[in-house]
Design a protein around this motif. Structure first.
Motif, PDB file in Angstrom:
ATOM      1  N   SER A 143       0.966  -1.618  -0.050  1.00 59.63           N
ATOM      2  CA  SER A 143      -0.101  -0.111   0.157  1.00 59.63           C
ATOM      3  C   SER A 143       1.088   1.472   0.052  1.00 59.63           C
ATOM      4  N   ARG A 173       0.039   4.007  -6.074  1.00 63.26           N
ATOM      5  CA  ARG A 173       0.381   2.100  -4.587  1.00 63.26           C
ATOM      6  C   ARG A 173       1.332   1.976  -5.412  1.00 63.26           C
ATOM      7  N   ARG A 207       2.623   4.529  -0.880  1.00 65.49           N
ATOM      8  CA  ARG A 207       2.628   5.006  -2.688  1.00 65.49           C
ATOM      9  C   ARG A 207       3.705   5.563  -2.859  1.00 65.49           C
TER      10      ARG A 207
END
Length: 228
Positions: free
Chosen positions: A18, A31, A20
């Motif tokens: 997850s 992501r 970024r």
């Protein structure tokens, strides 16, 4: 008085899917797993992350430039069997190749292996304390015990890392490992009903069969993996 600047150290940092990252020269934030899903098949390359207990650890790897710096990358590892992905944020003070970043990422396994050995062999996590002082004493003594066992194992196989030798003769056992040395020392200081000769016999028997299993694993993997 001028103080010399210390050069910055590069890193390969494991992150969650997850996480970024910035792509397109920092103009877009997405992501990490989204980036992986957009990569073409030609972006993946086969590299080994180093030697494991059962052979060379080959994975498919891809990397893309991220951020605005010239040496920042997102490194992605894909398991050939399960398709599981792992992600690493990378930065290097100078230009680095994909193979170099893969090698650094593979070093993490040796760190995890060290913690596993400390927990299993010298009780690193076997404590019930509530104060920092007592915790610090336990951890220090546990790591000292592991360092002693590692030094003895390294001395038993000069020129080769402990537990990483690969006998060529079918009758040869592997060198003494940290678990085997701990087992023998335990038998010395807390003698069982067996004699010393019998203990040594079983030690050689175990290490000879471990050598056979290790050769078999490497032989099987060498048939499936590319050379190098």
């Amino acid at each position: 008085m001028a103080v010399p600047l210390v050069p910055k150290a590069g890193y390969v940092l494991a992150v969650a899917c997850s996480a970024r990252v910035r792509i397109n020269h920092g103009r877009t934030t997405v992501r990490a797993d989204t980036v992986a899903g957009r990569l073409p098949a030609t972006a993946w390359q086969r590299h080994s992350a180093g030697r494991g207990a059962k052979g060379y650890r080959h994975y498919d790897w891809a990397w893309i430039h991220i951020g605005t710096g010239s040496h920042r990358h997102l490194l992605i590892r894909r398991n050939r069997t399960t398709g599981e992905l792992a992600f690493y944020l990378c930065w290097s003070p100078t230009t680095a190749t994909l193979a170099e970043l893969v090698r650094v990422a593979g070093v993490r396994w040796s760190i995890e292996e060290c913690f596993q050995a400390a927990k299993g062999q010298v009780g690193l996590d076997h404590y019930q304390v509530r104060h920092w002082t007592s915790w610090h004493r336990h951890i220090t003594l546990a790591m000292l015990a592991l360092a002693f066992l590692t030094a003895v194992a390294a001395d038993a196989a000069p020129g080769r890392p402990a537990g990483r030798n690969f006998p060529t003769q079918d009758s040869d056992p592997i060198s003494l490992t940290v678990p085997e040395i701990r087992h023998l020392l335990t038998a010395v200081f807390a003698p069982p009903a067996a004699t010393a000769a019998r203990l040594l016999h079983w030690s050689i028997w175990r290490r000879r069969h471990q050598a056979t299993a290790r050769r078999s694993h490497y032989r099987r993997r060498s048939l499936d993996e590319p050379a190098g």
